[in-house]
Design an enzyme around this catalytic site. Structure first.
Site, short mmCIF file in Angstrom:
data_model
loop_
_atom_site.label_atom_id
_atom_site.label_comp_id
_atom_site.label_asym_id
_atom_site.label_seq_id
_atom_site.Cartn_x
_atom_site.Cartn_y
_atom_site.Cartn_z
N ALA A 32 0.86 -1.19 0.00
CA ALA A 32 0.00 0.00 0.00
C ALA A 32 0.90 1.24 0.00
O ALA A 32 0.78 2.13 0.84
CB ALA A 32 -0.95 -0.01 1.19
N ALA A 35 3.90 8.11 -1.06
CA ALA A 35 5.09 8.94 -1.31
C ALA A 35 6.13 8.81 -0.19
O ALA A 35 7.33 9.05 -0.42
CB ALA A 35 4.68 10.40 -1.49
N GLY A 36 5.69 8.45 1.02
CA GLY A 36 6.65 8.23 2.11
C GLY A 36 7.55 7.04 1.76
O GLY A 36 8.79 7.13 1.86
N HIS A 37 6.92 5.93 1.34
CA HIS A 37 7.73 4.77 0.92
C HIS A 37 8.61 5.15 -0.26
O HIS A 37 9.77 4.74 -0.35
CB HIS A 37 6.83 3.61 0.49
CG HIS A 37 5.96 3.05 1.57
ND1 HIS A 37 4.60 3.22 1.60
CD2 HIS A 37 6.27 2.31 2.66
CE1 HIS A 37 4.10 2.59 2.64
NE2 HIS A 37 5.09 2.04 3.32
N GLN A 61 2.90 -9.10 13.55
CA GLN A 61 3.04 -7.81 14.25
C GLN A 61 1.69 -7.13 14.49
O GLN A 61 1.62 -6.03 15.02
CB GLN A 61 3.97 -6.87 13.49
CG GLN A 61 3.44 -6.33 12.18
CD GLN A 61 4.50 -5.56 11.42
OE1 GLN A 61 5.40 -6.13 10.82
NE2 GLN A 61 4.41 -4.23 11.43
N GLN A 153 9.77 2.25 16.28
CA GLN A 153 10.16 1.05 15.51
C GLN A 153 11.65 1.13 15.14
O GLN A 153 12.37 0.13 15.20
CB GLN A 153 9.30 0.95 14.25
CG GLN A 153 9.75 -0.12 13.28
CD GLN A 153 8.75 -0.37 12.17
OE1 GLN A 153 7.84 -1.17 12.36
NE2 GLN A 153 8.89 0.28 11.03
N VAL A 176 7.21 12.03 5.51
CA VAL A 176 6.66 12.77 4.37
C VAL A 176 5.20 13.06 4.70
O VAL A 176 4.49 12.21 5.25
CB VAL A 176 6.76 11.94 3.07
CG1 VAL A 176 6.15 12.69 1.89
CG2 VAL A 176 8.22 11.61 2.78
N SER A 185 0.58 7.72 5.55
CA SER A 185 0.48 6.39 6.13
C SER A 185 -0.42 5.57 5.23
O SER A 185 -1.39 6.10 4.66
CB SER A 185 -0.16 6.50 7.53
OG SER A 185 -0.65 5.24 7.94
O1 PAF Z 1 6.93 -0.21 9.06
C1 PAF Z 1 6.41 -1.18 8.46
O2 PAF Z 1 5.77 -1.06 7.41
C2 PAF Z 1 6.56 -2.57 9.06
O3 PAF Z 1 6.53 -2.54 10.44
C3 PAF Z 1 7.82 -3.30 8.55
C4 PAF Z 1 9.09 -2.61 9.00
C5 PAF Z 1 7.79 -3.41 7.04
C6 PAF Z 1 7.85 -4.74 9.12
O4 PAF Z 1 6.74 -5.47 8.71
#
Ligand code: PAF
Length: 283
Positions: A32, A35-37, A61, A153, A176, A185
């Site tokens: 998903a 622009a942050g990624h 998680q 994290q 971002v 997000s």
């Molecule tokens: O930040 C995230 O999107 C997740 O916690 C990660 C680091 C990809 C681990 O699943």
């Protein structure tokens, strides 16, 4: 761009890059992509010879089954974006590929992982460490890129990397934001138009608190942020903590540290969607 789904295929690619002495960058994601990624991937492409992006919604998680079920999944669009950014490989395994049997490993780095998200989402950081350690061992990256929106994290991943002596450098990247100030997000896609109108108050209030903090104590600043946001219909603060940026332990005075960060979690709207953000008071 190569898309692989198995560990065997990934291993082959990594072996080949390593044998050519290529520097490998890893961007771990749950897809998903926004622009942050994109900013993380761009940076990795710039700084390394070969960039691997993992796209995997990691079940271990999620401490809330509905959150896992509703987590947005946009794999085809993710691949289009990653191709346009110059990523070299995407690793998108199935749950069975990553966890052929339950991962019983326990990771614990108190007090960094016991406060804030660690306290509110039991097991969350253990799951993050399970997947990130697997990714680090499989991709064997020289550098890994994480967004500072998930401030805690990064601290937990750093602690794990040091404890396991993994030879990877963690590179944090700035948050971002939308023009409205809302931190990008994947969960923002779950917000309704009305919720998108009120969510930017989170960062607006954090910014106002920087000014407020100049003449007020830490406790007063915490109270200012919580009271201001809770007065807005549709927002409810889960926690606001002002902490030392390295130890993540609460500070009681602005003089306690030269690295001070405010970390917030807010529930937005009726579903509600859980949003996190942070702001630095001192560095
Ligand atoms: O930040 C995230 O999107 C997740 O916690 C990660 C680091 C990809 C681990 O699943």
């Amino acid at each position: 761009m190569i898309v692989v789904t198995t560990n065997a295929e990934l291993n082959k690619i990594v072996d080949s890059q390593r044998s050519q002495n290529k520097i490998i960058g890893l961007v771990p994601t749950m897809g998903a992509l926004h622009a942050g990624h994109a900013s993380l991937v761009e940076r990795s492409v710039r700084e390394n010879d070969f960039t691997v992006v993992s796209v995997f919604v990691n079940p271990t998680q999620f401490n809330d089954k509905n959150d896992l079920k509703n987590y947005p999944r946009t794999f085809d669009a993710d691949c289009d974006l990653l191709r346009s950014l110059g990523a070299d490989a995407v690793y998108a395994p199935s749950v069975e590929e990553v966890y052929p049997e339950p991962d019983t490993r326990q990771f614990s780095y108190p007090p960094i992982d016991t406060v804030m998200e660690g306290a509110k989402r039991p097991g969350h950081f253990n799951g993050v460490c399970q997947i990130v350690s697997k990714l680090f061992m499989m991709v064997r990256p020289d550098r890994a890129y994480f967004g500072e929106k998930d401030f805690q994290q990064i601290a937990v991943v750093r602690a794990m990397t040091e404890a396991l002596k993994l030879p990877v450098e963690i590179r944090p990247c700035p948050i971002v934001r939308e023009d409205s100030g809302l931190a990008l997000s994947s969960r923002n896609t779950l917000l309704t138009p009305d919720e998108l109108q009120i969510a930017p108050n989170i960062y607006k209030t954090l910014r106002e608190s920087l000014v407020y903090a100049q003449n007020n104590t830490v406790a007063e600043t915490i109270s200012f942020v919580i009271t201001t946001l809770n007065a807005i219909d549709g927002l409810e603060v889960e926690y606001y903590e002002i902490v030392d940026g390295r130890t993540l332990q609460p500070v009681s005075s602005w003089e306690d540290s030269n690295d001070i960060v405010g970390c917030i979690t807010v529930y937005c709207g009726h579903t509600p969607i859980r949003l996190i953000d942070n702001i630095r008071y001192k560095e």
